[in-house]
Design a protein around this motif. Structure first.
Motif, short mmCIF file in Angstrom:
data_model
loop_
_atom_site.label_atom_id
_atom_site.label_comp_id
_atom_site.label_asym_id
_atom_site.label_seq_id
_atom_site.Cartn_x
_atom_site.Cartn_y
_atom_site.Cartn_z
N THR A 1 -0.29 -2.76 -8.55
CA THR A 1 -0.78 -2.69 -8.84
C THR A 1 -0.41 -1.52 -9.95
O THR A 1 -0.02 -0.32 -9.94
CB THR A 1 -2.65 -2.14 -8.96
N PRO A 2 -1.09 -1.50 -11.30
CA PRO A 2 -0.78 -0.56 -12.50
C PRO A 2 -0.62 1.03 -12.16
O PRO A 2 -0.65 1.86 -12.13
CB PRO A 2 -1.27 -0.99 -13.64
N ASP A 3 -1.95 0.92 -11.53
CA ASP A 3 -3.45 2.11 -11.63
C ASP A 3 -1.99 2.78 -9.94
O ASP A 3 -1.99 3.57 -9.93
CB ASP A 3 -4.38 2.21 -10.61
N GLY A 4 -2.22 2.04 -8.69
CA GLY A 4 -1.39 2.53 -8.10
C GLY A 4 0.54 3.29 -8.23
O GLY A 4 1.04 4.56 -7.86
N ARG A 5 0.69 2.21 -9.29
CA ARG A 5 2.87 2.38 -9.11
C ARG A 5 2.27 3.84 -10.28
O ARG A 5 3.00 4.28 -10.21
CB ARG A 5 3.20 1.44 -10.52
N ARG A 6 1.41 3.65 -11.57
CA ARG A 6 1.15 5.06 -12.13
C ARG A 6 0.89 6.15 -11.25
O ARG A 6 1.71 7.52 -11.59
CB ARG A 6 -0.09 4.74 -12.78
N ALA A 7 -0.07 6.60 -10.48
CA ALA A 7 0.00 7.77 -9.43
C ALA A 7 0.81 7.29 -8.66
O ALA A 7 1.50 9.44 -8.58
CB ALA A 7 -1.13 6.79 -8.48
N GLU A 8 1.57 7.33 -8.09
CA GLU A 8 3.11 7.30 -7.66
C GLU A 8 4.49 7.76 -8.58
O GLU A 8 4.59 8.67 -7.62
CB GLU A 8 3.83 5.84 -7.06
N PHE A 9 4.00 7.33 -9.05
CA PHE A 9 5.51 7.66 -10.57
C PHE A 9 5.23 9.43 -10.53
O PHE A 9 6.06 10.10 -10.15
CB PHE A 9 4.97 7.19 -11.66
N TRP A 10 3.99 9.64 -10.82
CA TRP A 10 3.57 11.01 -11.31
C TRP A 10 3.51 11.79 -10.15
O TRP A 10 3.65 13.08 -10.59
CB TRP A 10 1.68 11.32 -11.98
N GLY A 11 3.55 12.01 -8.66
CA GLY A 11 3.10 11.89 -8.01
C GLY A 11 4.30 12.48 -7.57
O GLY A 11 5.40 13.99 -6.66
N VAL A 12 5.50 11.26 -7.47
CA VAL A 12 6.84 12.01 -7.22
C VAL A 12 7.18 13.11 -7.97
O VAL A 12 8.47 13.52 -8.63
CB VAL A 12 7.50 10.34 -6.99
N LEU A 13 7.12 12.73 -9.28
CA LEU A 13 7.21 13.50 -10.72
C LEU A 13 7.20 15.18 -10.56
O LEU A 13 7.51 15.79 -10.50
CB LEU A 13 7.10 12.86 -12.35
N SER A 14 6.01 15.15 -10.42
CA SER A 14 5.38 16.50 -10.60
C SER A 14 6.37 17.22 -9.30
O SER A 14 5.90 17.68 -9.29
CB SER A 14 3.16 16.43 -9.72
N VAL B 1 0.93 -1.29 0.53
CA VAL B 1 -0.03 -0.29 -0.16
C VAL B 1 0.73 0.75 0.04
O VAL B 1 1.42 1.61 0.60
CB VAL B 1 -1.27 -0.04 1.44
N ARG B 2 0.26 2.61 -1.06
CA ARG B 2 1.40 3.64 -1.40
C ARG B 2 0.92 4.01 0.35
O ARG B 2 0.26 3.84 2.01
CB ARG B 2 0.58 4.79 -1.84
N LYS B 3 2.05 4.99 0.89
CA LYS B 3 2.36 5.42 2.20
C LYS B 3 0.92 6.38 2.78
O LYS B 3 1.14 6.54 4.45
CB LYS B 3 3.80 5.55 2.36
N HIS B 4 1.36 7.05 1.69
CA HIS B 4 -0.50 7.78 1.89
C HIS B 4 -1.26 7.60 2.67
O HIS B 4 -2.53 8.02 3.73
CB HIS B 4 -0.31 8.72 0.58
N TRP B 5 -1.77 6.29 1.56
CA TRP B 5 -3.12 5.77 2.47
C TRP B 5 -3.30 4.45 3.37
O TRP B 5 -3.75 3.94 3.62
CB TRP B 5 -3.40 5.21 1.35
N LEU B 6 -1.39 4.55 4.68
CA LEU B 6 -1.94 3.32 5.40
C LEU B 6 -2.61 3.80 6.20
O LEU B 6 -3.21 2.68 6.95
CB LEU B 6 -0.16 3.38 5.66
N PRO B 7 -2.96 4.68 6.41
CA PRO B 7 -4.39 4.41 7.99
C PRO B 7 -5.13 4.79 7.50
O PRO B 7 -6.26 4.08 7.95
CB PRO B 7 -3.64 6.62 8.42
N SER B 8 -5.51 4.97 6.23
CA SER B 8 -6.89 4.96 5.72
C SER B 8 -7.63 3.03 5.43
O SER B 8 -8.38 2.59 6.17
CB SER B 8 -7.53 5.00 4.02
N VAL B 9 -6.48 2.71 5.22
CA VAL B 9 -6.27 1.11 5.17
C VAL B 9 -6.49 0.46 6.38
O VAL B 9 -6.71 -0.47 6.72
CB VAL B 9 -4.89 0.45 4.26
#
Length: 137
Positions: free
Chosen positions: A94-107, A31-39
């Motif tokens: 998942t591809p969606d999660g990796r894509r979201a992480e990539f664009w977040g880091v890039l931005s 799970v992406r670190k940002h979403w750990l409390p929600s999970v």
């Protein structure tokens, strides 16, 4: 005679084990670190949150989360198998999660680069103005 403990007997500590921080849980859960409390809330994991107090106009203090180690270990297989409903862009496997992480880091990197470029430009402009004013009679 019932087997109840004497009321004056000290109780054993319930939480002998140290609670895990977000970095440690991120290594165990996909799970992406940002979403750990929600999970953690979705997986019924006990969670302690510290900080987050309001600073008025200046926002809020950073919030840190600590997770109960036994609950984290119990929830890890269910999260990995997908039996707990987690959106795909929250996950790292998942591809969606990796894509979201990539664009977040890039931005973030692009914004930081633009800020540093503007800062360096303003410093150079200021130095150039000072040098110009000192050389002109």
């Amino acid at each position: 005679m019932p087997h109840t403990p004497d009321p004056e007997t000290p109780q054993p500590a319930q939480d002998d084990e140290r609670w895990l921080n977000s970095d440690e849980v991120a290594k165990l859960w996909p799970v992406r670190k940002h979403w750990l409390p929600s999970v953690a809330r979705r997986a019924d994991v006990r969670l302690r949150s510290f900080g987050g107090a309001s600073r008025g106009t200046w926002g809020a203090d950073p919030t840190t989360h600590h997770f109960h180690p036994e609950d984290v270990r119990r929830a890890a297989p269910a999260i990995a198998e997908g039996s707990i409903d987690i959106p795909s862009d929250w996950r790292t496997d998942t591809p969606d999660g990796r894509r979201a992480e990539f664009w977040g880091v890039l931005s973030t990197r692009i914004a930081l680069t633009l800020f540093l470029t503007a800062l360096a430009g303003s410093v150079l402009l200021g130095l150039g103005s000072v040098i110009f004013l000192l050389t002109v009679e």
